[in-house]
Write a protein that holds these residues in place. Structure first.
Motif, PDB file in Angstrom:
ATOM      1  N   GLN A 304       0.896  -1.227   0.002  1.00  0.00           N
ATOM      2  CA  GLN A 304      -0.027  -0.048   0.024  1.00  0.00           C
ATOM      3  C   GLN A 304       0.853   1.271   0.076  1.00  0.00           C
ATOM      4  O   GLN A 304       0.754   2.124   0.896  1.00  0.00           O
ATOM      5  CB  GLN A 304      -0.873  -0.042   1.153  1.00  0.00           C
ATOM      6  CG  GLN A 304      -2.201  -0.650   0.931  1.00  0.00           C
ATOM      7  CD  GLN A 304      -2.761  -0.112  -0.326  1.00  0.00           C
ATOM      8  OE1 GLN A 304      -2.572   0.883  -1.007  1.00  0.00           O
ATOM      9  NE2 GLN A 304      -4.261  -0.368  -0.455  1.00  0.00           N
ATOM     10  N   GLN A 306       0.252   3.860  -1.559  1.00  0.00           N
ATOM     11  CA  GLN A 306      -0.616   5.122  -1.331  1.00  0.00           C
ATOM     12  C   GLN A 306      -1.116   5.429  -0.131  1.00  0.00           C
ATOM     13  O   GLN A 306      -1.267   6.527   0.321  1.00  0.00           O
ATOM     14  CB  GLN A 306      -1.827   4.962  -2.266  1.00  0.00           C
ATOM     15  CG  GLN A 306      -1.368   5.136  -3.808  1.00  0.00           C
ATOM     16  CD  GLN A 306      -0.980   6.361  -4.295  1.00  0.00           C
ATOM     17  OE1 GLN A 306      -1.434   7.066  -3.670  1.00  0.00           O
ATOM     18  NE2 GLN A 306       0.192   6.118  -5.144  1.00  0.00           N
TER      19      GLN A 306
ATOM     20  N   ARG B  37      -8.277  15.792  -6.172  1.00  0.00           N
ATOM     21  CA  ARG B  37      -7.826  14.569  -6.220  1.00  0.00           C
ATOM     22  C   ARG B  37      -7.984  13.632  -5.014  1.00  0.00           C
ATOM     23  O   ARG B  37      -7.997  14.219  -3.975  1.00  0.00           O
ATOM     24  CB  ARG B  37      -6.170  14.505  -6.555  1.00  0.00           C
ATOM     25  CG  ARG B  37      -5.664  15.815  -5.834  1.00  0.00           C
ATOM     26  CD  ARG B  37      -4.195  16.079  -6.333  1.00  0.00           C
ATOM     27  NE  ARG B  37      -4.213  16.883  -7.462  1.00  0.00           N
ATOM     28  CZ  ARG B  37      -3.297  17.616  -8.068  1.00  0.00           C
ATOM     29  NH1 ARG B  37      -2.051  17.196  -7.496  1.00  0.00           N
ATOM     30  NH2 ARG B  37      -3.249  18.465  -8.839  1.00  0.00           N
ATOM     31  N   LEU B  39      -6.854  10.604  -3.006  1.00  0.00           N
ATOM     32  CA  LEU B  39      -5.499   9.964  -2.522  1.00  0.00           C
ATOM     33  C   LEU B  39      -5.727   8.683  -1.758  1.00  0.00           C
ATOM     34  O   LEU B  39      -6.867   8.678  -1.214  1.00  0.00           O
ATOM     35  CB  LEU B  39      -4.397  11.025  -2.286  1.00  0.00           C
ATOM     36  CG  LEU B  39      -4.363  12.257  -3.196  1.00  0.00           C
ATOM     37  CD1 LEU B  39      -3.440  13.336  -2.549  1.00  0.00           C
ATOM     38  CD2 LEU B  39      -3.622  11.663  -4.413  1.00  0.00           C
ATOM     39  N   GLY B  40      -4.558   8.398  -1.403  1.00  0.00           N
ATOM     40  CA  GLY B  40      -4.769   7.308  -0.495  1.00  0.00           C
ATOM     41  C   GLY B  40      -4.992   6.157  -0.822  1.00  0.00           C
ATOM     42  O   GLY B  40      -5.432   5.709  -2.275  1.00  0.00           O
ATOM     43  N   PRO B  41      -5.089   4.978   0.116  1.00  0.00           N
ATOM     44  CA  PRO B  41      -5.689   3.439  -0.389  1.00  0.00           C
ATOM     45  C   PRO B  41      -7.125   3.555  -0.755  1.00  0.00           C
ATOM     46  O   PRO B  41      -7.755   4.590  -0.959  1.00  0.00           O
ATOM     47  CB  PRO B  41      -5.483   2.699   0.701  1.00  0.00           C
ATOM     48  CG  PRO B  41      -5.579   3.513   1.771  1.00  0.00           C
ATOM     49  CD  PRO B  41      -5.075   4.987   1.242  1.00  0.00           C
ATOM     50  N   GLY B  42      -7.844   2.636  -1.422  1.00  0.00           N
ATOM     51  CA  GLY B  42      -9.001   2.485  -1.820  1.00  0.00           C
ATOM     52  C   GLY B  42      -9.261   2.992  -2.972  1.00  0.00           C
ATOM     53  O   GLY B  42     -10.512   3.555  -3.582  1.00  0.00           O
ATOM     54  N   GLN B  45      -9.675  -0.923  -7.728  1.00  0.00           N
ATOM     55  CA  GLN B  45      -8.833  -2.278  -7.602  1.00  0.00           C
ATOM     56  C   GLN B  45      -9.461  -3.171  -8.695  1.00  0.00           C
ATOM     57  O   GLN B  45      -9.108  -4.371  -8.735  1.00  0.00           O
ATOM     58  CB  GLN B  45      -8.784  -2.696  -6.413  1.00  0.00           C
ATOM     59  CG  GLN B  45      -7.838  -1.687  -5.530  1.00  0.00           C
ATOM     60  CD  GLN B  45      -7.676  -2.138  -4.088  1.00  0.00           C
ATOM     61  OE1 GLN B  45      -8.603  -3.058  -3.499  1.00  0.00           O
ATOM     62  NE2 GLN B  45      -7.230  -1.158  -3.277  1.00  0.00           N
ATOM     63  N   TYR B  64      -6.610  15.825 -13.149  1.00  0.00           N
ATOM     64  CA  TYR B  64      -5.618  15.082 -12.471  1.00  0.00           C
ATOM     65  C   TYR B  64      -5.421  13.665 -12.873  1.00  0.00           C
ATOM     66  O   TYR B  64      -4.308  13.307 -13.119  1.00  0.00           O
ATOM     67  CB  TYR B  64      -5.898  15.274 -10.941  1.00  0.00           C
ATOM     68  CG  TYR B  64      -4.767  14.428 -10.083  1.00  0.00           C
ATOM     69  CD1 TYR B  64      -3.576  14.739 -10.122  1.00  0.00           C
ATOM     70  CD2 TYR B  64      -5.108  13.299  -9.458  1.00  0.00           C
ATOM     71  CE1 TYR B  64      -2.573  14.111  -9.120  1.00  0.00           C
ATOM     72  CE2 TYR B  64      -4.296  12.442  -8.787  1.00  0.00           C
ATOM     73  CZ  TYR B  64      -3.069  12.863  -8.692  1.00  0.00           C
ATOM     74  OH  TYR B  64      -2.003  12.147  -7.859  1.00  0.00           O
ATOM     75  N   PRO B 125      -0.666  -1.903 -12.844  1.00  0.00           N
ATOM     76  CA  PRO B 125      -1.662  -1.672 -11.802  1.00  0.00           C
ATOM     77  C   PRO B 125      -3.061  -1.103 -12.065  1.00  0.00           C
ATOM     78  O   PRO B 125      -2.964  -0.590 -13.076  1.00  0.00           O
ATOM     79  CB  PRO B 125      -0.921  -0.777 -11.033  1.00  0.00           C
ATOM     80  CG  PRO B 125       0.364  -0.896 -11.146  1.00  0.00           C
ATOM     81  CD  PRO B 125       0.652  -1.275 -12.517  1.00  0.00           C
ATOM     82  N   GLU B 127      -5.224   0.922 -10.832  1.00  0.00           N
ATOM     83  CA  GLU B 127      -5.461   2.273 -10.900  1.00  0.00           C
ATOM     84  C   GLU B 127      -4.758   3.053 -11.986  1.00  0.00           C
ATOM     85  O   GLU B 127      -5.470   3.931 -12.644  1.00  0.00           O
ATOM     86  CB  GLU B 127      -4.954   2.661  -9.605  1.00  0.00           C
ATOM     87  CG  GLU B 127      -5.463   4.491  -9.356  1.00  0.00           C
ATOM     88  CD  GLU B 127      -4.868   4.912  -8.185  1.00  0.00           C
ATOM     89  OE1 GLU B 127      -4.166   3.990  -7.271  1.00  0.00           O
ATOM     90  OE2 GLU B 127      -4.508   6.049  -8.126  1.00  0.00           O
TER      91      GLU B 127
END
Ligand SMILES: [Cu+2]
Lengths: 335, 168
Positions: A304, A306, B37, B39-42, B45, B64, B125, B127
């Motif tokens: 992870q 991110q 934007r 950001l971060g996980p989630g 997928q 973006y 990946p 994303e």
């Protein structure tokens, strides 16, 4: 005030010693700038005290009572001496400024003179948000690439050529060197001559996007013998995997997505967009100072990125837990 | 003698200039939201579930995300075959203009890219596949200067296995 309040008050003092401060110089360039800073502090400090002193004197005289009736005007100051002291005051200011300008001129000359002693060429390139670092091998002139960790031999002058792949960054290692902007389209360079052995911290000092704060690097100043050993190790291709899990990890890294962005010299992974991973486990930190280097953090980063460095240009690659484990096992052996 | 100095700002002599500035800057405000934007996980997928997948509109409308797609387009060396301006051996802009393939189609043709070794599933990946597809779909609306501008911006960035160094 609570105890925490007291501690917060002391916080600014924390920058007076440590691995990232201009106040504990460990190199010629930093030492020169530090003495200039001290001179500046003295000149400005003395002038400031003088101003406050005269202000206090004026107030005190006012309280004693000015003679009533004849209010002083601009044309006829109440104090005839004032006209003369004003000239002295102007002279003090000019002398102070000349002192500062002269010292800064001499320091610039000394910084530029280091060029004659350059014995090592390093290329540091800023990327959003990490540092690509390449050494010119003194033996054959080839370039040895690594990332996020700058090693320097003590007592040797290194020329650091700075370049940017994307936006403006700034190379800043306060203990050892000064600060130099890293500008796309411009060939900047800075000379550093470290004098004290130890670990120091460098940091990008020009806002460059989301993860600017996590664009740091470690600087290790070591003996010339240690440095030569380290450079020889970095020049070698990656070590072979030691066990079955690492072997599986190597397969995933070299055949999967990782190889499109990362190089592991000696394998088929030759991607250039991300940091070179050939000896990634020999570094102290992961992802430009984001995490300490250890097995758990490596695996966390791969799973992870991110979550650990939101916005980073490395995106999570979906891996089965067993495969993620194998990849971390492999990377952990890349010493 | 003099009238009181208190005047509403709309009565001030420079009010025309002030008003003009406000009017001219107003249209730029909605543009900010197109840059927002998450950001971060989630992040995505899974591939698009169908033409009505709400994530499609989000990715296509977000500057973006499309810009990131353009960046990865050069990182992954797509330009080697599709040209730096997405023209080349296979002109992606012409395909976009002529057949106007849907987001789902474009996504699939990148994820299961024909004829190229990295076309295997799982190599890019998820994303990034979303971002790449959004970028390719945005090509037909991008003006020539805009595409060129992007090439200049990314001139110092690595392309797949090659990197010619920073811009000097
Ligand atoms: Cu920065």
């Amino acid at each position: 005030m609570t105890q925490k309040g007291h501690l917060a008050f002391l916080l600014p003092l924390a920058s007076c010693a440590g691995a990232q401060t201009p106040l504990a110089p460990a190199g010629d360039q930093a030492a020169g700038q530090y003495s200039l800073l001290l001179l500046m502090l003295w000149v400005c400090g003395i002038l400031y005290m003088l101003v406050l002193g005269f202000l206090a004197m004026g107030l005190w005289r006012l309280r004693r009572g000015a003679p009533a009736g004849n209010e002083p005007t601009l044309e006829t100051p109440s104090d005839a001496v004032l006209g003369k002291t004003l000239w002295i005051w102007a002279a003090i200011i000019v002398v102070g400024l000349l002192l500062l300008a002269g010292a800064s001129f001499l320091l610039e000359r000394r910084l530029a003179a280091a060029e004659a002693r350059e014995a090592l060429l390093v290329r540091v390139s800023g990327h959003q948000w990490w540092w690509r670092i390449a050494y010119r091998d003194p033996r054959n002139g080839s370039w040895i690439e690594t990332a996020n960790e700058l090693h320097l031999p003590v007592g040797t002058t290194a020329r650091i050529e700075l370049g940017s792949a994307d936006v403006i960054h700034s190379f800043w290692v306060p203990n050892v060197a000064g600060k130099m902007d890293v500008i796309p389209g411009r060939a900047n360079a800075i000379d550093v001559t470290p004098r004290r052995i130890g670990w120091f911290r460098g940091q990008c000092a020009e806002f460059c996007g989301l993860q600017h704060a996590k664009m740091a690097f470690d600087v290790k100043v070591e003996t010339p013998a240690q440095f030569a050993g380290w450079l020889a190790l970095q020049a070698r291709p990656a070590p072979a995997p030691e066990d079955a899990a690492a072997l599986r990890g190597m397969e995933i890294v070299t055949r999967g997505a990782c190889a499109m962005c990362h190089s592991v010299r000696g394998t088929s992974a030759r991607g250039r967009p991300g940091p070179d991973l050939t000896h990634v486990a020999s570094r102290r930190m992961i992802a430009a100072g984001t995490l300490a280097m250890n097995r758990g953090n490596l695996q966390g980063w791969i799973a992870q990125p991110q979550a650990l460095k939101p916005g980073t240009l490395m995106l999570p690659v979906t891996l089965e837990p067993r495969d993620a484990n194998a990849v971390a096992q492999y990377l952990g052996q890349l010493k | 003698m003099a009238e009181p100095m208190e005047r509403h700002w709309l009565q001030m002599p420079c009010r025309h200039i002030l008003l003009a500035c406000m009017l001219f800057s107003m249209p730029t405000l909605p543009a900010c939201s197109r840059e927002s934007r998450s950001l971060g996980p989630g992040q995505p997928q899974t591939p698009p579930s169908g033409f009505a997948d709400p994530r499609i509109t989000y990715f296509e409308d977000n500057l973006y995300q499309t810009a990131q797609g353009g960046r990865y387009f050069s990182w992954y060396g797509c330009a080697a075959c599709h040209g730096t301006e997405a023209r080349g051996e296979r002109d992606l802009i012409a395909v976009q203009l002529r057949h106007s393939p849907s987001f789902v189609d474009v996504y699939a043709s990148i994820a299961h890219h024909r004829g190229v070794s990295f076309g295997h599933d799982g190599m890019i990946p998820t994303e990034q596949l979303w971002q790449l597809a959004a970028y390719v779909r945005s090509l037909r609306a991008l003006k020539r200067e805009q595409r060129r501008r992007q090439d200049l911006d990314q001139a110092g960035e690595p392309q797949a296995m090659s990197w010619s160094g920073t811009v000097r």
